[in-house]
Design an enzyme around this catalytic site. Structure first.
Site, mmCIF file in Angstrom:
data_model
loop_
_atom_site.group_PDB
_atom_site.id
_atom_site.type_symbol
_atom_site.label_atom_id
_atom_site.label_comp_id
_atom_site.label_asym_id
_atom_site.label_seq_id
_atom_site.Cartn_x
_atom_site.Cartn_y
_atom_site.Cartn_z
ATOM 1 N N SER A 11 0.816 -1.217 0.000
ATOM 2 C CA SER A 11 0.000 0.000 0.000
ATOM 3 C C SER A 11 0.851 1.268 0.000
ATOM 4 C CB SER A 11 -0.927 -0.007 1.216
ATOM 5 O OG SER A 11 -0.161 -0.182 2.404
ATOM 6 N N ALA A 14 3.469 2.837 -5.160
ATOM 7 C CA ALA A 14 3.300 2.019 -6.372
ATOM 8 C C ALA A 14 1.954 1.298 -6.338
ATOM 9 C CB ALA A 14 4.442 1.008 -6.482
ATOM 10 N N TYR A 46 7.949 7.614 4.663
ATOM 11 C CA TYR A 46 9.136 8.238 5.255
ATOM 12 C C TYR A 46 9.936 9.083 4.275
ATOM 13 C CZ TYR A 46 7.913 5.333 9.150
ATOM 14 O OH TYR A 46 7.215 4.766 10.182
ATOM 15 N N GLN A 48 11.491 11.942 2.327
ATOM 16 C CA GLN A 48 11.650 13.320 2.801
ATOM 17 C C GLN A 48 11.838 14.288 1.647
ATOM 18 O OE1 GLN A 48 14.730 13.780 5.739
ATOM 19 N NE2 GLN A 48 13.685 12.533 7.258
ATOM 20 N N GLY A 50 11.680 14.445 -1.747
ATOM 21 C CA GLY A 50 10.607 14.743 -2.682
ATOM 22 C C GLY A 50 10.621 13.912 -3.944
ATOM 23 N N GLU A 116 19.119 17.940 -5.123
ATOM 24 C CA GLU A 116 19.823 16.906 -4.351
ATOM 25 C C GLU A 116 21.004 16.405 -5.169
ATOM 26 O OE1 GLU A 116 16.942 13.948 -3.133
ATOM 27 O OE2 GLU A 116 15.653 15.474 -2.273
ATOM 28 N N ASP A 223 10.254 -9.034 1.040
ATOM 29 C CA ASP A 223 9.388 -10.215 0.870
ATOM 30 C C ASP A 223 9.060 -10.507 -0.594
ATOM 31 O OD1 ASP A 223 9.372 -10.091 3.625
ATOM 32 O OD2 ASP A 223 7.303 -9.395 3.796
ATOM 33 N N HIS A 244 22.382 5.678 2.082
ATOM 34 C CA HIS A 244 22.185 7.131 2.146
ATOM 35 C C HIS A 244 23.316 7.708 2.973
ATOM 36 C CE1 HIS A 244 20.507 11.080 2.634
ATOM 37 N NE2 HIS A 244 19.529 10.773 1.805
ATOM 38 N N ARG A 292 25.125 9.997 -4.637
ATOM 39 C CA ARG A 292 25.158 9.357 -3.329
ATOM 40 C C ARG A 292 26.263 8.341 -3.109
ATOM 41 N NH1 ARG A 292 18.926 8.430 -2.053
ATOM 42 N NH2 ARG A 292 18.670 10.671 -1.885
ATOM 43 N N HIS A 353 19.637 2.204 2.431
ATOM 44 C CA HIS A 353 18.508 3.101 2.144
ATOM 45 C C HIS A 353 17.590 2.595 1.037
ATOM 46 C CE1 HIS A 353 16.430 6.911 1.848
ATOM 47 N NE2 HIS A 353 16.792 7.075 0.594
ATOM 48 N N GLU A 377 9.821 -0.059 -5.424
ATOM 49 C CA GLU A 377 11.188 -0.424 -5.023
ATOM 50 C C GLU A 377 11.490 -1.907 -5.186
ATOM 51 O OE1 GLU A 377 12.466 1.540 -1.466
ATOM 52 O OE2 GLU A 377 14.290 0.310 -1.309
ATOM 53 N N ARG A 388 20.803 4.777 -8.069
ATOM 54 C CA ARG A 388 19.608 5.597 -8.294
ATOM 55 C C ARG A 388 19.896 7.082 -8.053
ATOM 56 N NH1 ARG A 388 15.395 7.523 -4.626
ATOM 57 N NH2 ARG A 388 16.659 6.621 -2.965
#
Ligand code: FAD
Ligand code: SIN
Length: 533
Positions: A11, A14, A46, A48, A50, A116, A223, A244, A292, A353, A377, A388
């Site tokens: 939920s 995606a 979670y 942050q 954007g 970023e 899973d 991250h 990153r 991350h 993901e 990414r």
């Protein structure tokens, strides 16, 4: 038994994007969304920084966003998929805004775009520093407008149902493996239910929990990837785990590490080592806003050189009002542990991350198993390649939620489900009596992945990790076959499988590329390949 045309597992952004679209298209059919937790407990919540997207065509362009994505991906992106996501992403963002998601605007009423690492332009739409919470809120509110979407919470999906459950031999070379739905544990009644579906979408998110320190919540146990691997589907590029660079260093708190969004560096935050030196200029000309993988490795190297477990993010010069305006949640969190960002530097360290690899899909989200789609993901669509680009994942999840919907809605009426699918067989199993067997194995798994399969890898470390994983796998399989299933045991089993896939991918990749850095092979191989397991 439950039977439906459309089953969605997960939920987050995606799963809910797909569910809304399907519900709109087929108002007379039921769409079932299953989640193992509450409706909103997802990685999505979670987020942050954007969503990256080209919305200001005066300064930005599709070409620039495509180029930034390809550079970060370090030679392994699928060019066609990158173009699809960047171009179609703009429509998905507009849709999300129509569905009620709100993004920050500046004084002129234009979207206040953030920047970023790895982005050549300001192009990140955000809602303060709680963008994911806002997106999840808007999506759940939208879902509630559709009486034909049924939400089933606290059901743990155990396995995909395929011909294997009808007694046929299914191997990696079976050409037409089909998915007929799933077995799921209702954690309130402890019953295992059969959910049959013509079309199933896997949107089960990431796997950060295989590491000791991660920004991911406890649901992120890989899973979906483990289920597809057990069902003999194709999994790709699992070695590319993104760390991250800046999770808040809070020793002893355990569980999920609090993220300090990269957007803080986008607004001027500077990384410093324990001597106060701004070290990033020694590693990359883009300094604190390098991609990153580069920043995380630089921090790892500084921590090793200076013998510390963290470096600092210096925001003291950024202006209190401005900081609080963009990052109120981070400001409050830091203050709650005695860090006033106007006076103190924030201790930060890298944390697992994001999983760039996952269930291999084509450009419509189709997996190698018929009638099974994957988005978000848990999927490997070809967008991220070896690394990414920041804030590209929410975008990808929406684009592939939409594409999977487009493909599935055309096909659904040509799909049928066999009548003779058996119930789950729990014969010969009993309640496990020692939880310690599960909790201790989980700790071992997280430790070995952090110590041997982290930011910097070597052949010896990978070999050690694999030996220890073999033992954990053997012990856990034995326990699994004797015990009645529980979410804890199944998650452990899934995490061991996913960790195995990460290590196997890392062992196959005899080079250093993107997020995979092996000191035994510091250069890039001329053979540019995806590793499919
Ligand atoms: P999730 O949102 O993780 O949803 C997974 C769902 O699957 C959950 O509902 C879960 O309960 C369900 N599920 C899993 N296993 C089972 C099972 N066995 N049975 C039943 N249900 C199951 N990306 C960006 O683009 N921009 C950002 O700013 C950004 N910031 C981030 C910050 C943090 C702290 C984190 C952790 C990630 C961030 N990301 C960001 C990454 C992004 O949030 C995720 O990649 C994305 O939200 C994943 O969405 P998803 O729909 O694939 O999965
Ligand atoms: C962040 O806000 O730094 C995370 C962004 C992302 O993971 O894409």
């Amino acid at each position: 038994m439950i039977q439906t045309d459309f089953l969605v597992i997960g939920s987050g952004v995606a799963g809910l994007t797909y569910a809304v679209k399907m519900a709109e298209r087929f108002p007379d059919r039921k769409i079932i969304v299953v989640t193992k937790a509450t409706a909103d407990e997802t990685n999505t919540k979670y987020a942050q920084g954007g969503i990256a997207g080209v919305t200001n065509f005066e300064t930005d362009s599709f070409e620039k966003h495509i180029n930034d994505t390809l550079i970060a991906g370090d030679g392994l992106c699928n060019d066609q998929v990158v173009e699809i996501v960047v171009k179609e992403g703009v429509d998905r963002i507009s849709e999300l805004i129509q569905w009620g998601a709100q993004f920050d605007k500046d004084g002129q009423g234009e979207y206040a775009l953030g920047k970023e690492g790895g982005h050549s332009e300001y192009r990140i739409l955000h809602h303060k520093d709680v963008t994911g919470q806002e997106i999840e809120r808007a999506l759940i509110a939208k879902v509630q407008q559709f009486p034909n979407i049924e939400f089933i919470k606290h059901w743990f999906v155990l396995d995909l149902i395929t011909q294997h459950h009808l007694g046929y031999l299914v191997t990696k070379s079976t050409p037409d493996i089909q998915c007929y739905g799933v077995y799921a544990l209702n954690t309130e009644t402890n019953q295992i239910e059969k959910i049959l579906a013509k079309v199933t979408l896997l949107a089960t998110g990431g796997n950060g929990q295989i590491y000791r320190t991660t920004t991911n919540p406890s649901i992120a146990t890989g899973d979906g990837v483990a289920m597809v691997y057990r069902a003999k589907g194709r999994i790709e590029n699992m070695e590319f785990i993104q760390f991250h660079p800046t999770a808040l260093y809070e020793p002893g708190t355990g569980g999920q590490a609090f993220l300090i969004t990269e957007a803080v560096r986008g607004d001027g935050g500077i990384l410093r080592n324990k001597f106060g030196e701004a070290f990033m200029e020694r590693y990359d000309e883009r300094k604190d806003l390098a991609p990153r993988d580069i920043v995380a490795r630089a921090i790892d190297s500084e921590m090793k050189i200076t013998g510390t477990e963290y470096v600092y993010l210096d925001c003291r010069h950024m202006g209190k009002e401005k900081f609080i305006h963009h990052f109120p949640n981070i400001y409050e969190k830091c203050l709650s542990i005695g860090i006033d960002i106007t006076q103190h530097m924030i201790p930060v360290a890298p944390a697992a991350h994001y999983s760039c690899g996952g269930v291999k899909t084509d450009e419509w989200g189709r997996t190698s198993i018929l009638n099974l789609y994957a988005a978000g993901e848990c999927a490997s669509t070809g967008l991220h390649g070896a690394n990414r680009l920041a804030s590209n994942s929410l975008l990808e999840a929406m684009v592939f939620g939409h594409r999977a919907y487009q493909d599935a809605m055309e096909k659904v009426d040509r799909i049928s489900i066999p009548a003779n699918i058996p119930d789950w067989n729990a014969a010969g199993t009993t309640q496990p009596r020692e939880m310690i067997l599960i909790t201790q194995s989980l700790k071992e798994l997280q430790l070995l992945m952090s110590d041997y399969v982290g930011i910097v890898r070597t052949d010896v470390r990978l070999g050690r990790a694999m030996k220890r994983l073999d033992l954990l796998w053997e012990e856990t399989e034995e326990l699994y076959h004797k015990s009645t299933v529980s979410p804890q045991l199944c998650e452990l089993r899934n995490m061991i499988t996913v960790a195995y896939l990460v290590v196997k991918g890392a062992q196959f990749r005899k080079e250093s590329r993107g997020l995979h850095f092996n000191t035994d092979y510091p250069g890039k191989s001329e053979l540019i390949q995806n590793i499919v397991l």
